[in-house]
Design a protein around this motif. Structure first.
Motif, short mmCIF file in Angstrom:
data_model
loop_
_atom_site.label_atom_id
_atom_site.label_comp_id
_atom_site.label_asym_id
_atom_site.label_seq_id
_atom_site.Cartn_x
_atom_site.Cartn_y
_atom_site.Cartn_z
N GLY A 169 -9.51 -3.28 0.37
CA GLY A 169 -10.96 -3.37 0.37
C GLY A 169 -11.64 -2.13 -0.17
N MET A 170 -10.90 -1.27 -0.88
CA MET A 170 -11.47 -0.03 -1.42
C MET A 170 -11.22 0.09 -2.92
SD MET A 170 -10.67 2.79 1.55
CE MET A 170 -11.24 2.54 3.24
N GLY A 171 -11.16 -1.05 -3.57
CA GLY A 171 -10.96 -1.04 -5.01
C GLY A 171 -9.49 -1.12 -5.36
N ASN A 172 -9.22 -0.97 -6.66
CA ASN A 172 -7.88 -1.12 -7.18
C ASN A 172 -7.18 0.19 -7.50
OD1 ASN A 172 -8.09 -4.00 -7.15
ND2 ASN A 172 -9.28 -3.91 -9.06
N GLY A 173 -7.82 1.30 -7.18
CA GLY A 173 -7.22 2.59 -7.45
C GLY A 173 -7.54 3.07 -8.86
N PRO A 174 -6.86 4.11 -9.33
CA PRO A 174 -5.76 4.79 -8.65
C PRO A 174 -6.23 5.57 -7.42
CG PRO A 174 -6.35 5.99 -10.63
CD PRO A 174 -7.16 4.72 -10.64
N PHE A 175 -5.36 5.64 -6.41
CA PHE A 175 -5.70 6.26 -5.14
C PHE A 175 -5.02 7.62 -5.00
CE2 PHE A 175 -5.73 1.64 -4.32
CZ PHE A 175 -7.06 1.48 -3.90
N PRO A 176 -5.70 8.59 -4.41
CA PRO A 176 -5.01 9.81 -4.00
C PRO A 176 -3.97 9.46 -2.95
CG PRO A 176 -7.20 9.73 -3.03
CD PRO A 176 -7.12 8.59 -4.00
N ALA A 177 -2.91 10.27 -2.86
CA ALA A 177 -1.79 9.90 -2.00
C ALA A 177 -1.37 11.04 -1.10
CB ALA A 177 -0.61 9.45 -2.86
N LEU A 178 -1.03 10.68 0.13
CA LEU A 178 -0.49 11.61 1.12
C LEU A 178 0.97 11.28 1.33
CD1 LEU A 178 -1.10 13.84 3.32
CD2 LEU A 178 -1.39 11.93 4.92
N ILE A 179 1.84 12.26 1.09
CA ILE A 179 3.28 12.08 1.29
C ILE A 179 3.64 12.70 2.63
CG2 ILE A 179 5.58 12.57 0.39
CD1 ILE A 179 4.26 12.92 -2.39
N ALA A 180 4.12 11.89 3.57
CA ALA A 180 4.42 12.35 4.92
C ALA A 180 5.92 12.57 5.08
CB ALA A 180 3.93 11.33 5.95
N MET A 181 6.29 13.76 5.58
CA MET A 181 7.69 14.06 5.89
C MET A 181 8.05 13.26 7.15
SD MET A 181 7.94 16.48 3.48
CE MET A 181 6.62 15.62 2.56
N THR A 182 9.08 12.43 7.10
CA THR A 182 9.35 11.53 8.22
C THR A 182 10.83 11.20 8.32
OG1 THR A 182 8.62 9.43 9.21
CG2 THR A 182 8.99 9.45 6.84
N PHE A 183 11.25 10.76 9.52
CA PHE A 183 12.62 10.33 9.75
C PHE A 183 12.91 8.99 9.09
CE2 PHE A 183 13.36 13.48 13.12
CZ PHE A 183 14.72 13.71 12.96
N PHE A 184 11.93 8.06 9.15
CA PHE A 184 12.17 6.72 8.62
C PHE A 184 10.83 6.04 8.36
CE2 PHE A 184 12.82 6.90 13.25
CZ PHE A 184 11.74 6.15 13.70
N SER A 185 10.87 5.02 7.53
CA SER A 185 9.69 4.20 7.27
C SER A 185 9.56 3.15 8.37
CB SER A 185 9.81 3.49 5.92
OG SER A 185 9.80 4.42 4.86
N PHE A 186 8.35 2.93 8.80
CA PHE A 186 8.17 1.92 9.85
C PHE A 186 6.75 1.36 9.78
CE2 PHE A 186 6.99 6.01 11.56
CZ PHE A 186 5.80 5.78 12.21
N GLY A 187 6.56 0.16 10.34
CA GLY A 187 5.24 -0.44 10.47
C GLY A 187 4.66 -0.89 9.14
#
Length: 440
Positions: free
Chosen positions: A173-191
């Protein structure tokens, strides 16, 4: 002429415990206004400009570069052996070259930055390979109603392949991008929702920010005891000449070099996937951020320092071995009470750093105020909380002629939000041609 400058004010926060050993609460509520503003004005492109601060140098100082290391062509200096390293107190001068020449001009910074990089690699974490002998492929699958998108990056070297699989949240609902991106250091992908790491979701309310997971165990495994064996980890399968933790002899690599390499390969994959013919990754490659907390805060700091494509580094509560200078850890805290060279994790850092334990820390040719400085001219936010004495800390308040480029926030910073009110969408020229410098 823009000049770089470094100001060491009060010693860095080293640990987050009260005098009776109970953890202090995170600083989310204190830092939230600043974090929201920084995200808005660093990550979100906007045509607006602000007059709250003199940011004249932004017309020619770049925020990011299109390559991982724009100074890779500079040769590493010849460092003396340990016996001939001088004692340096209180901190090394971040603008003094290995040959003794001192230069604070921005035109000279990339060369000096690469000297600092070479010193950190030699004495602390081992080499971060440039992957010039790698083959990298990437593909992106968009999100569905029930699942995140997926970015898959394959890195092949010497017949072996490492695979990064990153969950991708795309704002709806915020357009088609391109979007700025946040890369999170994490153990695993979830949700199916966004991954803001340890940052409060409310800081991102209403902001069209994409998030991507950096699953660090896909590069090298986090171990709960140190030292541990990592020779079978994917990164060390690609680079068997490097060894972290338990090795035959002294380890020559630390996992922070490997994890930083992994973040850079993820960014390579993002770049590739943003140009795929069908359903390209809708990412704005000029507005990337990395974030992590505690050990992952250090991970984010090393990643942002070692890759010039990252616009914003958020190194949250990163403790000893992150933003705090090793010398400061030794100088102001009782031995064993904080993480310092004597008792850090020697899976994370290479075994060669152990020679700088105890009073030998003052022979270390560089220190972590210079690790933070490597982020410049991009931005670094280090959310801070109070130490047991109640004294707020701010180890480096200005790295360029732009105070908004490096920020530490604690209770004492309340009321100074104007330093974050800066438009970063202005097109910036490439790095100026470097003038001749004395030979190294």
């Amino acid at each position: 002429m823009a000049h770089l400058r470094s100001l060491w004010t009060r010693p860095e926060m080293l640990h987050s415990r009260t005098s009776i050993g109970k953890p202090l609460p995170p600083c989310f509520s204190l830092c939230l206004p600043y974090l929201a503003l920084l995200l808005a004005f660093v990550l979100i492109p906007s045509p607006a400009t602000f007059a709250q601060e003199n940011t004249y140098a932004d017309s020619y100082l770049p925020l990011v570069y299109p390559v991982e290391n724009s100074g890779a062509h500079f040769p590493a200096p010849n460092f003396p052996d340990f016996a001939h390293l001088p004692i340096i107190r209180p901190l090394p001068d971040p603008f003094r070259f290995a040959n003794g020449w001192r230069d604070t001009r921005f035109q000279s910074w990339e060369r000096r930055r690469n000297e600092i990089k070479a010193a950190i690699e030699k004495y602390e974490i081992g080499p971060k390979p440039d992957c010039s002998d790698c083959t990298i492929t990437a593909s992106y699958t968009p999100p569905t109603a029930t699942a995140k998108g997926v970015l898959t990056v394959n890195v092949t070297r010497n017949g072996k392949t490492l695979t990064l699989t990153s969950g991708v949240y795309v704002p709806s609902g915020m357009g088609n991008g391109p979007f700025p991106a946040l890369i999170a250091m994490t153990f695993f992908s979830f949700g199916t929702g966004p991954n803001y790491g340890s940052l409060p979701a409310s800081a991102f309310a209403g902001l069209p920010v994409m998030t991507l997971d950096f699953v660090h165990n896909q590069v090298t495994n986090y171990s709960f005891s140190s030292p541990s064996k990592h020779s079978t980890d994917p990164f060390y399968q690609l680079y068997p000449e490097l060894c972290a933790g338990l090795c035959n002899g002294t380890s020559n690599s630390g996992q922070y070099a490997a994890w930083s390499w992994g973040v850079s390969r993820l960014i390579d994959g993002m770049q590739i996937a943003s140009h795929q013919a069908v359903n390209p990754l809708p990412v704005d490659m000029k507005h990337l951020a990395v974030t992590g907390c505690s050990y992952a805060g250090k991970m984010a700091l090393f990643a942002g320092a070692f890759d010039e494509r990252i616009a914003l580094t958020i190194a949250q509560e990163n403790g000893g071995g992150g933003a705090p200078a090793w010398r400061v850890s030794r100088e102001i805290e009782p031995q064993g009470s904080v993480e310092d060279v004597d008792d850090t994790n020697y899976d994370w850092f290479g075994g060669q750093m152990q020679q700088f334990a105890a009073e030998n820390v003052y022979k270390l040719p560089e220190d972590h105020h210079e690790l933070m400085a490597m982020v410049a001219p991009a931005r670094c936010l280090k959310p801070a909380i109070q130490i047991s004495t109640g004294s707020p800390t701010a180890p480096i308040t200005s790295l360029l002629a732009l105070p908004s480029r490096s920020t530490t926030h604690s209770e004492s910073a309340i009321g100074s939000a104007s330093i974050l009110m800066e438009d970063t969408s202005t097109a910036r020229p490439s790095r100026p041609k470097l003038p001749p410098l004395p030979p190294l």
